[in-house]
Design an enzyme around this catalytic site. Structure first.
Site, mmCIF file in Angstrom:
data_model
loop_
_atom_site.group_PDB
_atom_site.id
_atom_site.type_symbol
_atom_site.label_atom_id
_atom_site.label_comp_id
_atom_site.label_asym_id
_atom_site.label_seq_id
_atom_site.Cartn_x
_atom_site.Cartn_y
_atom_site.Cartn_z
ATOM 1 N N GLU A 109 -0.063 -0.364 3.771
ATOM 2 C CA GLU A 109 0.531 0.958 3.863
ATOM 3 C C GLU A 109 1.227 1.356 2.577
ATOM 4 O OE1 GLU A 109 -0.005 3.108 6.096
ATOM 5 O OE2 GLU A 109 -1.016 1.852 7.546
ATOM 6 N N GLU A 116 -0.375 4.018 10.971
ATOM 7 C CA GLU A 116 0.757 3.676 11.797
ATOM 8 C C GLU A 116 0.970 4.786 12.814
ATOM 9 O OE1 GLU A 116 3.740 3.230 8.806
ATOM 10 O OE2 GLU A 116 3.403 1.080 8.613
ATOM 11 N N ASN A 148 12.419 0.176 -0.694
ATOM 12 C CA ASN A 148 12.954 1.543 -0.765
ATOM 13 C C ASN A 148 13.625 2.012 0.531
ATOM 14 O OD1 ASN A 148 10.327 1.607 0.392
ATOM 15 N ND2 ASN A 148 10.195 3.798 -0.006
ATOM 16 N N CYS A 200 7.787 7.118 -0.642
ATOM 17 C CA CYS A 200 6.372 7.327 -0.948
ATOM 18 C C CYS A 200 5.919 8.744 -0.610
ATOM 19 C CB CYS A 200 5.515 6.305 -0.207
ATOM 20 S SG CYS A 200 5.735 6.319 1.583
#
Length: 486
Positions: free
Chosen positions: A248, A467, A150, A285
């Site tokens: 993630e 992250e 994406n 997301c």
């Protein structure tokens, strides 16, 4: 037609098997991607292991300079990268030009700076025993980096930058659906001064290439962004090797992100930001897919939100006027449309978009592309699959609520917890509600404002690990404690 090659030990190597990669906006094959197997991964890991010996002990200044040079080289070709990313994924060139490629360069430069100022040791002196204790962080080893389709270059760089800045060497696998910009970046790695083997890129499917990376005994840690199903599989496959994992958010490992719109929200001011539900075709997301609106302003909000949604232009990705381009694939388009059918079966009402408005008016060459209009649905129960499952497309559900306690419980009533938005002019409420929402990031009166120094990640089924500058550098290193009697 573009034919990609693997990048291993500083050289481009051909493959004996290839996968068709489609231009989503035209629905036609435009690229051949290597379908790499275990033998290609073995070569890449061997190269990374050999390079690790010297790269891991190189100075932070040397590593930082390589990252900054790579950022400069990508930036010099920004328009070329933006055009390629648009054709690869279907997003608009504007989005790639203003978001994906600049953020890639920012990631590289941010971690180049962070490695220069960060401390990799702690020390204390136990006076009573005349002992000095100190801990030292060292690069972990070869990192396997598996990135999604994406935000292809943006998210790949968000893995490469902290890994090589920390002193790790890497074997990367981009998505086989969006591999071109990673291949273009590989062309610049030698020019940036990276020694052979520090950054290796092996293209292919998850079942062949990805599984070979995950199960390779000399790959010491895995950073993965993708679906919950694959995240679970990686956890099982890597368990015998006790690998360090970061899983993630993207696709269904992402979230079912809520927006809470309270009656004191300035709708005229904030609704344009709420249209972020449809950014990048909803294939981020962090996009909002559930909007809870306080009942006293619900009807007014719906009127304004639908009106503004209908103004969004779906069109050729190359047109500056296009807000949305094409979805990633024909199968994904059908999946997203399927959720709209489910909502209608559950009693939902489509207010605009798919099945309500005419299809996008597109030039002839784009008639076979994977386009759909941004869609707003209401009258959907919280138990509906459309309110519970990640759609990962330009679809959002808008429902009313009455009280603060009620909406917090409903917003938290899913298995995901990546992000949330709160829209209110009441500062006390903004803090109070944010603290109670089960999400890794809560934005108040804004969206997608990211400081790379801050932790980022999800709760519940939205991922494992965090992250951010500190967290990422810590992930790619390991600590040891040294105790010396004086």
């Amino acid at each position: 037609m573009i034919v990609l090659q693997n990048f291993i030990n500083g050289e481009f190597l051909s493959c004996d098997r290839y996968i068709d990669s489609y231009d989503p906006s035209r629905g036609e094959v435009y690229c051949k991607v290597p379908d790499s197997g275990k033998e290609h991964v073995d070569l890449a890991v061997a190269a990374a292991n050999a390079a690790f010996k010297s790269w891991s002990v190189s100075s932070p200044a040397y590593r930082a300079e390589r990252l900054r040079k790579l950022a400069d080289l990508i930036e010099d070709r920004l328009e070329e990268f933006a055009q390629a990313e648009s054709r690869d994924q279907g997003k608009t060139v504007n989005f790639a030009r203003n978001v994906d490629i600049p953020r890639c360069c920012l990631n590289l430069r941010m971690f180049a700076s962070a490695i220069m100022v960060g401390s990799n040791s702690r020390a204390n002196f136990l006076e009573s025993q005349a002992v000095v204790n100190y801990s030292l962080r060292s690069p972990k080893g070869v990192a396997g980096l598996i990135s999604p389709w994406n935000l292809p270059l943006y998210l790949l760089s968000f893995k490469i930058a902290p890994a090589v800045a920390s002193g790790c060497t890497v074997v990367c696998k981009p998505s086989e659906m969006t591999s071109v910009t990673a291949w273009m970046m590989a062309e610049l790695i030698n020019d940036a001064g990276f020694p052979p083997g520090v950054i290796n890129i092996v293209f292919g499917t998850g079942s062949r290439t990805g599984s070979a990376i995950v199960q390779h005994p000399d790959v010491h840690l895995i950073s993965f962004t993708g679906s919950t199903t694959i995240g679970e599989l990686i956890t099982k496959m890597s368990a015998p090797f006790c690998k360090k994992l970061s899983l993630e958010a993207c696709d269904s490992l992402g979230g079912k992100n809520p927006s809470l719109v309270f009656e004191d929200a300035d709708l005229a001011k904030w609704i344009p930001l709420m249209l972020s539900s449809f950014a990048n075709q909803g294939e981020i997301c962090l996009c909002t897919s559930r909007i809870f609106v306080q009942r006293s302003i619900y009807d007014n909000f719906l009127d304004m939100f639908v009106q503004e949604t209908r103004k969004l232009i779906v069109g050729p990705p190359t047109e500056n006027s296009s807000f949305m381009g094409a979805l990633i694939s024909k199968d994904h388009l059908e999946k997203v449309k399927g959720y709209i059918r489910i909502a209608k079966e559950d009693g939902g009402t489509v207010l605009c978009g798919e099945s309500k408005d005419p299809p996008p008016d597109l030039p002839k060459e784009y008639k076979n592309g994977y386009f759909m209009r941004p869609t707003v649905i209401t009258d959907v129960k919280d138990s509906s699959r459309c309110m519970q499952e990640e759609i990962f497309g330009p679809v959002t559900c808008v429902v009313p609520f009455d009280t603060e306690d009620e909406v917090i419980e409903r917003a938290n009533g899913v298995k995901y917890g990546l992000s949330a938005c709160v829209w209110t002019e009441n500062l006390s409420r903004a803090h109070r509600v944010s603290h109670r929402l089960q999400a890794g990031t809560v934005w108040c009166n804004c969206w997608l404002v990211r400081d790379l120094n801050m932790p980022f990640g999800g709760t519940k089924m939205s991922g494992v690990g965090r992250e951010g500058t500190h967290e990422s550098l810590e992930f790619f290193t390991e600590s040891k404690t040294i105790c010396i009697k004086m």
